[in-house]
Design an enzyme around this catalytic site. Sequence first.
Site, PDB file in Angstrom:
ATOM      1  N   ASP A  25       7.543  64.497 -40.819  1.00  0.00           N
ATOM      2  CA  ASP A  25       7.167  63.114 -40.504  1.00  0.00           C
ATOM      3  C   ASP A  25       5.701  62.910 -40.893  1.00  0.00           C
ATOM      4  OD1 ASP A  25       6.967  60.589 -39.488  1.00  0.00           O
ATOM      5  OD2 ASP A  25       7.083  61.178 -37.388  1.00  0.00           O
ATOM      6  N   GLU A 121      10.048  60.059 -43.280  1.00  0.00           N
ATOM      7  CA  GLU A 121      10.622  61.000 -42.330  1.00  0.00           C
ATOM      8  C   GLU A 121      11.954  61.530 -42.833  1.00  0.00           C
ATOM      9  OE1 GLU A 121      12.058  60.405 -37.810  1.00  0.00           O
ATOM     10  OE2 GLU A 121      10.876  58.818 -38.672  1.00  0.00           O
TER      11      GLU A 121
HETATM   12  P1  TTP Z   1       6.448  56.424 -37.531  1.00  0.00           P
HETATM   13  O1  TTP Z   1       6.658  57.745 -38.193  1.00  0.00           O
HETATM   14  O2  TTP Z   1       7.169  56.138 -36.268  1.00  0.00           O
HETATM   15  O3  TTP Z   1       4.894  56.223 -37.200  1.00  0.00           O
HETATM   16  P2  TTP Z   1       3.613  56.622 -38.021  1.00  0.00           P
HETATM   17  O4  TTP Z   1       3.946  57.422 -39.243  1.00  0.00           O
HETATM   18  O5  TTP Z   1       2.804  55.380 -38.282  1.00  0.00           O
HETATM   19  O6  TTP Z   1       2.801  57.488 -36.990  1.00  0.00           O
HETATM   20  P3  TTP Z   1       3.073  58.985 -36.480  1.00  0.00           P
HETATM   21  O7  TTP Z   1       1.897  59.784 -36.923  1.00  0.00           O
HETATM   22  O8  TTP Z   1       3.166  58.884 -35.001  1.00  0.00           O
HETATM   23  O9  TTP Z   1       4.358  59.438 -37.126  1.00  0.00           O
HETATM   24  O10 TTP Z   1       6.779  55.256 -38.554  1.00  0.00           O
HETATM   25  C1  TTP Z   1       6.534  55.380 -39.946  1.00  0.00           C
HETATM   26  C2  TTP Z   1       6.145  54.045 -40.529  1.00  0.00           C
HETATM   27  O11 TTP Z   1       7.171  53.073 -40.262  1.00  0.00           O
HETATM   28  C3  TTP Z   1       4.884  53.476 -39.922  1.00  0.00           C
HETATM   29  O12 TTP Z   1       3.716  53.951 -40.565  1.00  0.00           O
HETATM   30  C4  TTP Z   1       5.095  51.989 -40.080  1.00  0.00           C
HETATM   31  C5  TTP Z   1       6.605  51.812 -40.006  1.00  0.00           C
HETATM   32  N1  TTP Z   1       6.983  51.276 -38.667  1.00  0.00           N
HETATM   33  C6  TTP Z   1       7.184  49.902 -38.528  1.00  0.00           C
HETATM   34  O13 TTP Z   1       7.105  49.153 -39.492  1.00  0.00           O
HETATM   35  N2  TTP Z   1       7.487  49.399 -37.286  1.00  0.00           N
HETATM   36  C7  TTP Z   1       7.595  50.201 -36.178  1.00  0.00           C
HETATM   37  O14 TTP Z   1       7.858  49.696 -35.055  1.00  0.00           O
HETATM   38  C8  TTP Z   1       7.391  51.621 -36.333  1.00  0.00           C
HETATM   39  C9  TTP Z   1       7.487  52.540 -35.154  1.00  0.00           C
HETATM   40  C10 TTP Z   1       7.074  52.096 -37.599  1.00  0.00           C
HETATM   41 MG    MG Z   2       5.327  59.039 -39.128  1.00  0.00          MG
END
Ligand code: TTP
Ligand code: MG
Length: 372
Positions: A25, A121
């Site tokens: 991720d 991811e």
């Molecule tokens: P995530 O992997 O949930 O979050 P992240 O990569 O920003 O942070 P982390 O380090 O905790 O993994 O989501 C990946 C991408 O998906 C995120 O950068 C933006 C998008 N996203 C949205 O558009 N809306 C949302 O509600 C979420 C959770 C993510």
């Molecule tokens: Mg992420």
Amino acid sequence: MDFGLPRSLGLLSRASRCRKIIHIDMDAFYASVEQRDNPAYRGKPIVVGGRPEQRGAVAAASYEARKFGIHAAMPARTAQQKCRDLIFIQPRFDIYRQVSQQIRAIFHRYTDLVEPLALDEAYLDVTQNKPNIPSAVAIAKAIKREILEATQLTASAGVSMNKFLAKIASGVNKPNGLCLIAPDQAETFVETLPINKFHGIGQVTAEKMRALGIQTGADLKQWSEADLVKRFGKVGRFYYRVARAQDERPVNPNRIRKSVGAENSFAEDLASLDQMFAELERLAQRVAERLDTQKQSGHTLTLKIKYADYQQITRSQTLSEPIREASAIYGLARELLWAHVGDRKKVRLLGITISHLVDASELQYVQLSLTL
Ligand code: TTP
Ligand code: MG
């Protein structure tokens, strides 16, 4: 919950039924890409998505922004109230898709059993792998290194014997983390895990579990499968198994997405239509962003409403023209809600799903052939 220096998963190979699963991720994905491409954003609290002067939600928050309590799905206005200097950036989905392709190409150097969950991811089954590396931790390290070299971005990796554990592991040492949950540690790990950290148990279910005295995996394990199913429905079977660190779901490289949706359960039931409309607008924005990242649109919109008494209804409408824009999704969902929500009923969950998907490229083709 740091296991210190990860031990090799080599011992897994002795128990042949044990798989080696990696969950990768990317860290603060959209926000990190923006910081990479614009030095002025580095080290600063930034969010991607949402404008404070309008309604709309944060899609991604940089780690600097998270220090202020800002996180994904938070209304943009709330985010700005938490940090006056917060920088708002509009998403560049094409760039995120490019990075996604780069990291997927790296995964496929190790295995073709890759199941993407989102742009940033994926699960990988490396029980058998192309370079024949026996240690899954060594593979995870190599993948992280290759991602950094190719994209200048960091990823976190979780390594374990099934998807459930690998997914939790990738979040343990974020950002730039690597965590192994070895088979002999798995049951103890789950026993000590707080219920809200279980992937697949949302905020509202976690509340419900706490009310039943279930705080950790160990508490969950006290419940019989039949009782969990009685309380939570079919998903109770999943809870029963994961409380024992068991998850047989295979890594499925061919998963075809049939729908794109978002839903939200509310800590406090919504009583007014205005509150429900505001919530629908946020959901519509999330669904539109997801459609956009997948370059898809869809013909059918389904609205899900769960009332305070747990009674649930779904109402769908199918359109001749596919929709993808947040405003169109919101408009239709609002109409459906207006028509079906019923008077004086409080609502505990709202969801929007778009199905009968078509690829945007297909759409262009249709439009082209219509104009010719
Ligand atoms: P995530 O992997 O949930 O979050 P992240 O990569 O920003 O942070 P982390 O380090 O905790 O993994 O989501 C990946 C991408 O998906 C995120 O950068 C933006 C998008 N996203 C949205 O558009 N809306 C949302 O509600 C979420 C959770 C993510
Ligand atoms: Mg992420």
